[in-house]
Design an enzyme around this catalytic site. Structure first.
Site, PDB file in Angstrom:
ATOM      1  N   PRO A 166     -15.069  -7.194  -5.779  1.00 17.43           N
ATOM      2  CG  PRO A 166     -14.850  -8.918  -7.419  1.00 17.43           C
ATOM      3  CD  PRO A 166     -14.830  -8.692  -6.032  1.00 17.43           C
ATOM      4  N   GLY A 167     -17.551  -6.075  -6.434  1.00 20.39           N
ATOM      5  CA  GLY A 167     -18.673  -5.079  -6.142  1.00 20.39           C
ATOM      6  C   GLY A 167     -18.960  -4.392  -5.039  1.00 20.39           C
ATOM      7  CG  PHE A 194      -8.200  -3.994  -6.528  1.00 18.35           C
ATOM      8  CD1 PHE A 194      -9.470  -3.281  -6.456  1.00 18.35           C
ATOM      9  CD2 PHE A 194      -7.826  -4.164  -7.775  1.00 18.35           C
ATOM     10  CE1 PHE A 194     -10.198  -2.782  -7.364  1.00 18.35           C
ATOM     11  CE2 PHE A 194      -8.323  -3.859  -8.881  1.00 18.35           C
ATOM     12  CZ  PHE A 194      -9.549  -2.640  -8.769  1.00 18.35           C
ATOM     13  NE  ARG A 305      18.337  21.425 -17.672  1.00 23.45           N
ATOM     14  CZ  ARG A 305      18.779  20.734 -18.929  1.00 23.45           C
ATOM     15  NH1 ARG A 305      19.741  19.972 -19.093  1.00 23.45           N
ATOM     16  NH2 ARG A 305      17.701  20.903 -20.056  1.00 23.45           N
ATOM     17  CD  GLU A 401      -4.691   1.404   4.132  1.00 16.06           C
ATOM     18  OE1 GLU A 401      -5.089   1.890   5.106  1.00 16.06           O
ATOM     19  OE2 GLU A 401      -3.509   0.514   4.073  1.00 16.06           O
TER      20      GLU A 401
END
Lengths: 419, 269
Positions: A166-167, A194, A305, A401
């Site tokens: 977290p830090g 994470f 389209r 990463e």
């Protein structure tokens, strides 16, 4: 392989006359990559073309039909990944003596690029798993290699890479998770954030502080699920990468045997960074696959389209947009493959090249997928159409990463400190 | 039993590619177009490898006729489990006119030379849809044939073949040596694994010329014209009243001489 399966499912799209009103939803066939200039098999050896073919077939048959469901229901596709492992995708660049396939970084990049067209999120997890298996294979002693690698290569067991906290994200060397030596065990305290696969995987490769401050105080430990003191946070709700669970990994007086230390004490940060070099190429390769699929989807949509009395493919602006997307795709592919070759040859510039590849390719491919979504118009925003999932899934590649900002730091440092 | 199986594999334009007719109407565009193994040939290779795994067959030999590029197709067969390959070199004009008659003569000659006990082929190729090679090969060798096979079982020294026919399923027992052609539901071809692809590199592919086998490559057919199906006036007929007259009209249309015409063209050839 893909052809026979497709025939059985009745998706026989060889005909012109039925083509006009064919549903855009069943466009898994078009992802097989036919347009000559962006053909991903250009410049490959025959053997590499075979690897690529297997990966493309597997992606088209086993992954693409399920990618939307996996995303929507947040399913971790264990059985499909084990099928992939049976083909050798569980430890692609791991040594064959412990169950790996022993292929090169370039072969690996080609395989992940192809698999990613089927599902970016699942392929990205498979690449993280491969990175962990390689770290144990390369830095582990024989007992560790024999204990962990065979199960990882067969995906009997799954792995997670635990560096971020977290830090400490970009400032990875400032991590705080501590590992205090007590007899023949390290006692771990702290938490990781994470973590891809966290909670559902079996083997955790954890970077923790055994010594003083900074990178030299960090060691690498392998922690197995079920170890007392190993807990997990809640499953995070994400924008993409939903086929892999993401959780915090929490250590509360978690005792890990000293024999689970990979490499020497204080070598952990080094091991983590070496793992990430390959990881960056793999993530960039996953972005490539998504971009490739998106270019084909955009092209096909433009041919079907109609507005203002003609198909979108007649609009010069959109033709130019498509051309730019294709050019960026090919340029990205060349850079990733060049970086892969530099890494497998152990060249001094490999680290910078891997960073350049990750920076350039994740940014460009996101732009390609985003443009493809724009070309789809309103339909691009609907979850019935695959292009939005590619956009959501690869957005995070610019962050993890090593953020693209950190990539710039690495490249600048190599330019400015060269003697 | 330790039989030797010959499996024919054909390199065709990938099934997912949009076929384009050449501007001069002499054929379809093949340059730079993605090619792969004919899907029915994949099923044939898979069946041969399965028979080897059941220990009925001791060697699977993959054969392909064509220019240098067909070696890719043979390698794919090797990666799936075939033991060795034979590349019959056919190029240029001979390759353009290569058809079931020439291929079946080549396969018959190879079967004798290699002393094969079983030939497994795909029921037809997805580019020409001829559905003739298996039958012609069996006739040339005077071997029994089990075509459109959806199931193949070994019973002593015979093969029990379940065939998919118009009326349903037909089960026949044929003596070896025989020719079997694979239909869609015979099996689901395996993916080649990475280790097998690497092992395939070491397997041998022998080169042979048709002349060495004493095969006459001259064709009895001449393709007059290839046109796009839109221009051919092919149509999907939803009521049956006009269907018989449409069939008659299409049958007499000289789109490709000598071929068995299908009333509704789904692919320009």
């Amino acid at each position: 392989m893909a052809a026979a399966r497709a025939l059985v499912r009745g998706v026989r799209l060889g005909s012109y006359s039925i083509g006009r009103s064919r549903s855009l939803i069943f466009n898994s066939v078009q992802r097989r990559g036919i347009a000559a200039c962006i053909d991903p098999s250009i410049g490959l050896t025959d053997e590499q073309k075979e690897f690529q073919k297997v990966a493309f077939d597997f992606a088209a048959n086993e992954m693409a039909p399920h990618m939307a469901e996996w995303d929507q229901k947040e399913i971790f596709p264990v059985e499909t990944m084990r099928k992939a492992a049976q083909l050798g995708f569980g430890g692609i660049y791991v040594n064959p003596d412990v169950g790996g396939s022993g292929l090169s970084r370039l072969d690996t990049s080609i395989i992940f690029e192809a698999l990613s067209t089927g599902c970016v999120s699942t392929t990205a997890y498979i690449s993280i798993h491969n990175m962990c298996a390689w770290m144990i294979d390369t830095f582990g002693n024989n007992e560790q290699r024999e204990k962990f690698c065979p199960d990882l290569c067969s995906m009997q067991k799954f792995a997670s890479y635990c560096l971020t906290e977290p830090g400490s994200g970009s400032d990875a060397a400032s991590l705080l998770t501590s590992a205090k030596l007590q007899g023949d065990h390290y006692i771990l305290n702290g938490s990781k954030a994470f973590i891809s696969g966290g909670g559902d995987t079996d083997v955790y490769v954890v970077m923790c502080r055994t010594g003083g401050k900074g990178p030299k105080g960090i060691s690498c430990l392998v922690v197995e699920k079920g170890t007392p003191g190993l807990n997990f946070g809640k499953k995070e709700k994400k924008v993409g990468w939903n086929s892999q669970p993401t959780r915090a990994v929490i250590f509360e007086d978690c005792a890990v045997p000293v024999t689970n230390q990979l490499g020497a004490e204080g070598q952990g940060f080094n091991i983590a960074m070496k793992g990430l070099n390959g990881g960056r190429i793999n993530i960039a390769s996953c972005s490539l696959g998504a971009a490739h699929a998106s270019v084909l989807l955009a092209r096909d949509h433009m041919c079907v389209r109609k507005q203002f009395g003609e198909t979108l493919s007649n609009s010069q602006f959109l033709q130019f947009k498509l051309a730019e997307m294709a050019t960026k795709l090919v340029a990205s592919r060349l850079l990733v493959r060049q970086a892969a070759v530099a890494l497998q040859e152990g060249r001094p510039e490999a680290v910078s090249l891997c960073s350049m590849a990750k920076l350039f390719v994740t940014d460009e491919c996101f732009s390609i997928c985003n443009q493809a979504l724009q070309i789809h118009g309103g339909y691009g925003y609907l979850k019935d159409y695959a292009v939005q999932q590619y956009v959501r899934d690869i957005r995070v590649h610019q962050i993890l990463e090593g953020t693209n900002e950190v990539m710039r730091m690495i490249i600048a440092r190599s330019l400015l400190t060269e003697s | 039993m330790s039989a030797r199986v010959l499996v024919g594999v054909k390199r065709v334009i990938d099934y997912a590619v949009k076929i384009r007719v050449k501007p001069d109407h002499t054929g379809v565009v093949t340059d730079g177009v993605k090619h792969s193994m004919n899907p029915f040939c994949e099923i044939a290779v898979e069946e041969a490898v399965k028979l080897k795994e059941k220990k009925f067959v001791k060697e699977v030999v993959a054969v392909s006729c064509g220019p240098q590029q067909v070696q890719e197709t043979i390698r794919t067969a090797l990666a799936m489990g075939a033991d060795r390959g034979i590349h019959v070199e056919v190029s240029g004009k001979d390759y353009e006119t290569l058809g079931p008659l020439q291929v079946s003569k080549i396969l018959a000659a190879l079967a004798k030379k290699e002393q094969a006990d079983l030939i497994i082929l795909g029921k037809q190729a997805i580019d020409d849809d001829c559905n003739q090679t298996g039958q012609m090969t069996a006739a040339l060798l005077d071997w029994p044939q089990g075509t459109f096979a959806s199931e193949v079982n070994i019973e002593a020294d015979m093969l029990k073949v379940v065939r998919e026919v118009d009326g349903g399923l037909e089960t026949i027992k044929i003596k070896l040596p025989a020719v079997v052609t694979a239909d869609l539901r015979l099996n689901t071809p395996r993916y080649a694994t990475l280790p097998n692809i690497m092992k395939a590199k070491k397997k041998k592919i022998a080169n042979v010329k048709p002349a060495d086998l004493g095969v006459d490559m001259s064709s009895r057919l001449e393709v007059l014209k290839n046109i796009e199906e839109a221009d051919a006036g092919g149509a999907v007929q939803t009521n049956t009243e006009g269907l018989s007259s449409l069939v008659m009209e299409q049958t007499l249309r000289p789109v490709k001489s000598g071929s068995a015409p299908s009333p509704i063209q789904t692919r320009p050839m």
